[in-house]
Design an enzyme around this catalytic site. Structure first.
Site: not given
Ligand code: NAP
Length: 281
Positions: A53, A97, A120
């Site tokens: 990422k 994460q 997210d």
């Protein structure tokens, strides 16, 4: 034989669009969009995810930050990290994460993320905006699914869409996005009676279950578009929730696993980071 919906190619196209838009955004505002990844513990798969990422973020001309916390961190320490990045003007997107190791509870951590930085799309405010179809940040995998449908000209308005799976991260948001584009949506799950009878109604079938190859060709309406979100590690390698072999004989278009929905998730994360920067500037 079905058209193969190529997630790698579509993700690459999204990324070049984002790179171009980032350059324009920087020229207009003088601000470089930034994404921070927060990783708690040293899970090898999570380390690979956050590293890629970060690399991808930089490739597209955005700023990448990373905070590594030990697996022994307390709930307070993880929450304090989010609070610090909320206040950091260099950062437009915060990604924690998941899963968090041990006894750490992800829910209060995600709820602390400033909603304008919620790339997210898991914060309750983002979820509420999605339900109400108000502008906001949407979860990455579900918008990746919609981008695949759009790219391959699969008509959504008026279509019968069946989503198998009702998780907060995939099934429910995909169903809502399809609904907002005026599909007639059915959500199936583990208590659904006669799943095949339900899935055979679908013009668009989205599988987000986590059970290897459970959707077989006989459960698919001829001519349907099949989007397989599932990622299952088996002895035969990585497989989806759809039995590709039999499904591709019946479907009009289908995503492979790997190379379908998977590559879209990170592309949409990068797109969300730019979107978050726009929201804040
Ligand atoms: P999840 O939270 O485990 O949810 C699975 C859903 O499937 C649940 O709603 C469950 O129903 C339903 N289900 C389980 N067994 C079923 C059955 N026999 N018949 C019908 N429905 C059944 O999983 P998730 O997080 O949504 O992920 C789903 C899959 O997508 C996984 O393979 C995951 O690895 C993959 N995934 C891929 C990406 C990507 O980037 N490609 C991103 C996220 C997830 P109940 O609610 O009734 O239990």
């Amino acid at each position: 034989m079905a058209t193969v919906i190529d997630g790698k190619q579509t993700a690459a196209a999204v990324q070049s669009r984002v790179a171009r838009d980032v350059a324009e955004f920087v020229a207009e505002t003088g601000h470089t969009p930034g994404l921070v990844t927060i990783l708690v513990g040293e899970d090898p798969a999570s380390q690979v995810y956050v590293r890629s990422k970060g690399e991808r973020t930089r490739e597209l001309g955005m700023a990448s930050f990373h905070e590594q916390l030990p697996a022994t961190s307390s709930q307070d320490e993880v929450e304090s990290a989010v609070v610090r990045w909320n206040a950091d003007e260099r950062v437009d997107g915060i990604l924690v994460q998941l899963p968090l190791p041990g006894e750490l509870d992800s829910k209060p951590v995600l709820e602390l993320i400033e909603p304008t930085k919620d790339v997210d799309g898991f914060h309750p405010i983002s979820v509420g905006r999605l339900v109400a179809n108000q502008p906001g940040l949407r979860p990455c995998t579900p918008i990746g699914v919609m981008e695949l449908l759009r790219t391959y000209d699969i008509p959504v308005t008026g279509a019968e869409a069946v989503v198998v799976g009702r998780s907060d991260i995939v099934g429910k948001p995909v169903a809502l996005l399809l609904l907002h584009q005026s599909a007639t949506v059915t959500i199936a799950h583990s208590r659904t009676r006669d799943l095949g009878e339900v899935t055979r109604r679908a013009d668009i079938l989205v599988a987000a279950v986590g059970r290897p190859q459970m959707i077989t060709g006989d459960m698919i309406k001829p001519g349907a578009a099949v989007i397989d979100v599932g990622v299952n590690r088996t002895e035969a390698g990585l497989v989806g929730d759809v039995d590709y072999e039999s499904a591709s004989q019946v479907a009009r278009a289908i995503t492979p696993v790997p190379g379908g929905v998977g590559p879209m998730t990170i592309a949409m994360l990068l797109s969300n980071t730019l979107e978050a920067a726009r929201l804040r500037h």
